[in-house]
Design a protein around this motif. Sequence first.
Motif, short mmCIF file in Angstrom:
data_model
loop_
_atom_site.label_atom_id
_atom_site.label_comp_id
_atom_site.label_asym_id
_atom_site.label_seq_id
_atom_site.Cartn_x
_atom_site.Cartn_y
_atom_site.Cartn_z
N PRO A 152 17.77 45.24 -50.62
CA PRO A 152 18.82 45.08 -51.47
C PRO A 152 18.52 45.39 -53.06
O PRO A 152 19.53 45.67 -53.70
CB PRO A 152 18.90 43.40 -51.37
CG PRO A 152 18.20 43.08 -49.87
CD PRO A 152 17.34 44.21 -49.73
N VAL A 153 17.26 45.36 -53.28
CA VAL A 153 16.61 46.01 -54.36
C VAL A 153 17.20 47.29 -54.91
O VAL A 153 17.63 47.86 -55.78
CB VAL A 153 15.13 45.92 -54.66
CG1 VAL A 153 14.80 46.31 -56.14
CG2 VAL A 153 14.89 44.51 -54.49
N ILE A 154 16.81 48.12 -53.95
CA ILE A 154 17.29 49.64 -53.82
C ILE A 154 18.69 49.77 -53.89
O ILE A 154 19.27 50.56 -54.62
CB ILE A 154 16.62 50.32 -52.74
CG1 ILE A 154 15.21 50.31 -52.62
CG2 ILE A 154 17.34 52.02 -52.66
CD1 ILE A 154 14.73 51.21 -51.22
N ALA A 155 19.33 49.03 -53.16
CA ALA A 155 20.99 49.14 -53.04
C ALA A 155 21.66 48.54 -54.43
O ALA A 155 22.40 49.18 -55.24
CB ALA A 155 21.57 48.21 -51.97
N GLY A 156 20.99 47.59 -55.10
CA GLY A 156 21.46 47.04 -56.46
C GLY A 156 21.15 48.16 -57.44
O GLY A 156 22.01 48.30 -58.60
N ALA A 157 19.75 48.59 -57.27
CA ALA A 157 19.39 49.68 -58.43
C ALA A 157 20.36 50.88 -58.34
O ALA A 157 20.81 51.31 -59.42
CB ALA A 157 17.99 49.94 -58.31
N ALA A 158 20.75 51.23 -57.16
CA ALA A 158 21.54 52.47 -57.04
C ALA A 158 23.17 52.27 -57.68
O ALA A 158 23.55 53.10 -58.22
CB ALA A 158 21.70 52.89 -55.59
N ALA A 159 23.64 51.05 -57.24
CA ALA A 159 24.80 50.50 -57.90
C ALA A 159 24.97 50.51 -59.46
O ALA A 159 25.77 50.70 -59.94
CB ALA A 159 25.37 49.28 -57.01
N ALA A 160 23.78 49.82 -59.80
CA ALA A 160 23.62 49.58 -61.23
C ALA A 160 23.56 50.83 -62.23
O ALA A 160 24.05 51.01 -63.10
CB ALA A 160 22.71 48.55 -61.48
N TYR A 161 22.61 51.78 -61.78
CA TYR A 161 22.18 52.67 -62.55
C TYR A 161 22.37 54.10 -62.13
O TYR A 161 22.73 54.92 -63.09
CB TYR A 161 20.55 52.72 -62.65
CG TYR A 161 19.78 51.58 -63.12
CD1 TYR A 161 19.97 51.01 -64.49
CD2 TYR A 161 19.47 50.70 -62.11
CE1 TYR A 161 19.58 49.85 -64.99
CE2 TYR A 161 18.82 49.28 -62.69
CZ TYR A 161 18.88 49.18 -63.91
OH TYR A 161 18.30 47.99 -64.56
N LEU A 162 22.94 54.20 -60.99
CA LEU A 162 23.48 55.56 -60.48
C LEU A 162 24.87 55.46 -59.94
O LEU A 162 25.51 56.47 -59.76
CB LEU A 162 22.74 55.94 -59.15
CG LEU A 162 21.25 56.30 -59.49
CD1 LEU A 162 20.48 56.64 -58.15
CD2 LEU A 162 20.92 57.33 -60.64
N GLY A 163 25.68 54.31 -59.99
CA GLY A 163 26.92 54.13 -59.78
C GLY A 163 27.52 54.41 -58.45
O GLY A 163 28.65 54.39 -58.19
N ASP A 164 26.65 54.15 -57.26
CA ASP A 164 26.93 54.33 -56.03
C ASP A 164 25.70 53.64 -55.23
O ASP A 164 24.72 54.31 -55.06
CB ASP A 164 26.94 55.97 -55.75
CG ASP A 164 27.69 55.94 -54.31
OD1 ASP A 164 27.70 55.16 -53.57
OD2 ASP A 164 27.98 57.08 -53.75
N TRP A 165 26.19 52.47 -54.75
CA TRP A 165 25.08 51.87 -53.79
C TRP A 165 24.78 52.50 -52.56
O TRP A 165 23.63 52.39 -51.85
CB TRP A 165 25.56 50.45 -53.60
CG TRP A 165 26.82 50.47 -52.33
CD1 TRP A 165 28.03 50.93 -52.49
CD2 TRP A 165 26.68 50.50 -50.88
NE1 TRP A 165 28.75 50.92 -51.22
CE2 TRP A 165 27.86 50.52 -50.20
CE3 TRP A 165 25.43 50.28 -50.17
CZ2 TRP A 165 28.22 50.54 -48.97
CZ3 TRP A 165 25.67 50.26 -48.77
CH2 TRP A 165 26.87 50.46 -48.08
N LYS A 166 25.55 53.50 -52.14
CA LYS A 166 25.50 54.34 -50.73
C LYS A 166 24.29 55.29 -50.88
O LYS A 166 23.78 55.68 -49.89
CB LYS A 166 26.79 55.07 -50.40
CG LYS A 166 28.02 54.18 -50.08
CD LYS A 166 29.09 55.13 -49.59
CE LYS A 166 29.90 56.01 -50.42
NZ LYS A 166 30.07 55.35 -51.74
#
Length: 380
Positions: A149-163
Amino acid sequence: MKNTAITRMKFFPILFGFFVMGFVDVVGIATNYVKSDFLLSDTLANMIPMMVFLWFAVFSIPSGVMMSKTGKRNTVLVSMGITAVAMCLPLACYQFATLLIAFALLGIGNTILQVSLNPMVAEVVSGDRVASALTLGQFVKAVSSFLGPVIAGAAAAYLGDWKLIFMVYAVITLLSAVWLRCSVKSETVQTEQTASLRSTLSLFSDKKILYLFIGILTVVGIDVGLNTCVPKLLMEQTGLPLNEAGLGTSLYFVSRTIGAFVGAFILTRIAGNRFLHLCMYVSIGAFILLTLTDNLWVMLSLIVVIGLACSNVFSILFSYALQHKSDKANEISALMIMGISGGALIMPFMGILADMWGQVVGLLPLLLCMVYLLWVSRKL
């Protein structure tokens, strides 16, 4: 561990395989993102965890048969190949149907990995250290589950794509496979009697094995249910956005990781049934309070308590099953791994209840699971 540098070099890539094993728990936070992206109902969204854990019931025994024919290392490599393909599918085509296929493949790969990776540990670790090595493996798996969940949240918050978490997982899986293949030679396959579907299912005639198996179903259902529904509960009760509510799942896995570490020492001093009995009373009380409050910090504290209380249930039940019929260890191991399908059985009921009456009511099947485990602790 065997006192050779070569053996140590073999152990670490095997240990890292437990990190890949933890990728299956990404289904919890992924379900929440997919529900938001495709505007799904809870009933439909909860099909995703079902697609993952259903395959533990289908592929556990066939995986054991395959392992006896191809060897443990090659079986692990097959599982990692399937996992890597599963991680690439959502990146290639992000549709709900494709996601169901991807998570089905993730479940199949993880089933094969769980069946084959644990026996590899026994081959490179001396007999008196196998239990501690397996515990270390579960600790590594828990760390992986926490980071998801940390990686998914960081990807969504900082890279704009949780995938993008799938890209990270695919690369790690391939690196793990290469490391294992280069460090561990394929063993010579020996012809020996293996667990079969018939011999495994015949164990259900033993009442103790039956209620322990159902206990495995329920504890995995609790684990998957909380993994999936904690973010949704936090959003409904406190109004948190998904990228923040998803950290509730990480908090749950952190508490489970700590609980497993501490429990390993406690269980050397307290009988497993007594410890399980106490833990179930604590978890039931904390769970009831969790459904009655909307205070964020109280909810987070209760999530930690539940995670601590439930962290050793699986290992306690598994050990009692093995001790009950030690001459049927292969069959019992396959049967208990089949019990991981409990994550698939409970989620649809939770989804239906959540759609009809909200997330709090949707969590009630988990309370029934805890009550059942309390009953099992008394029977033991």
